[in-house]
Design a protein around this motif. Structure first.
Motif, short mmCIF file in Angstrom:
data_model
loop_
_atom_site.label_atom_id
_atom_site.label_comp_id
_atom_site.label_asym_id
_atom_site.label_seq_id
_atom_site.Cartn_x
_atom_site.Cartn_y
_atom_site.Cartn_z
N UNK A 1 0.84 -1.18 0.00
CA UNK A 1 0.00 0.00 0.00
C UNK A 1 0.88 1.25 0.00
N UNK A 2 0.50 2.25 -0.75
CA UNK A 2 1.27 3.48 -0.88
C UNK A 2 0.65 4.54 0.02
N UNK A 3 1.46 5.16 0.84
CA UNK A 3 1.01 6.25 1.71
C UNK A 3 1.25 7.57 0.99
N UNK A 4 0.22 8.39 0.85
CA UNK A 4 0.36 9.70 0.23
C UNK A 4 0.90 10.70 1.24
N UNK A 5 1.93 11.45 0.82
CA UNK A 5 2.55 12.46 1.66
C UNK A 5 2.33 13.82 1.00
N UNK A 6 1.62 14.71 1.67
CA UNK A 6 1.35 16.04 1.13
C UNK A 6 2.42 17.02 1.57
N UNK A 7 2.97 17.76 0.62
CA UNK A 7 3.98 18.78 0.90
C UNK A 7 3.61 20.05 0.14
N UNK A 8 4.07 21.20 0.64
CA UNK A 8 3.77 22.46 -0.01
C UNK A 8 4.68 22.70 -1.21
N UNK A 9 5.96 22.38 -1.08
CA UNK A 9 6.94 22.58 -2.15
C UNK A 9 7.81 21.34 -2.25
N UNK A 10 8.70 21.36 -3.24
CA UNK A 10 9.66 20.26 -3.35
C UNK A 10 10.48 20.20 -2.06
N UNK A 11 10.76 18.98 -1.61
CA UNK A 11 11.61 18.78 -0.45
C UNK A 11 12.73 17.83 -0.86
N UNK A 12 13.77 17.77 -0.04
CA UNK A 12 14.86 16.85 -0.33
C UNK A 12 14.56 15.49 0.30
#
Length: 73
Positions: A1-12
């Motif tokens: 199962x894939x967990x969706x990760x919400x971010x505002x901008x690109x992260x490293x």
């Protein structure tokens, strides 16, 4: 199962690992990436500074699968 990760901008990749609790500090990223298999879109990645973009799939066998999703503004 894939967990969706919400971010505002690109992260490293290093920031991602720390934010998700995979590592305790950013300084541990280098060692974690040398010792553990981390795949981004099916390719092995060892650079903690690698930018993660919208839709990228990160696979860490010991932790799971994650997909980066940019939050709509």
């Amino acid at each position: 199962m894939v967990q969706d990760i919400s971010v505002e901008d690109d992260i490293t990749l290093g920031q991602f690992l720390k934010n998700e609790g995979v590592i305790g500090t950013g300084g541990q990223a280098k060692w974690f990436l040398q010792d553990e298999e981390v795949l981004i879109n099916g390719e092995r990645e060892i650079r903690r500074g690698k930018k993660l973009h919208d839709g990228d799939l990160i696979e860490i066998p010991s932790e799971g699968k994650f997909r980066i999703n940019h939050q709509s503004e």
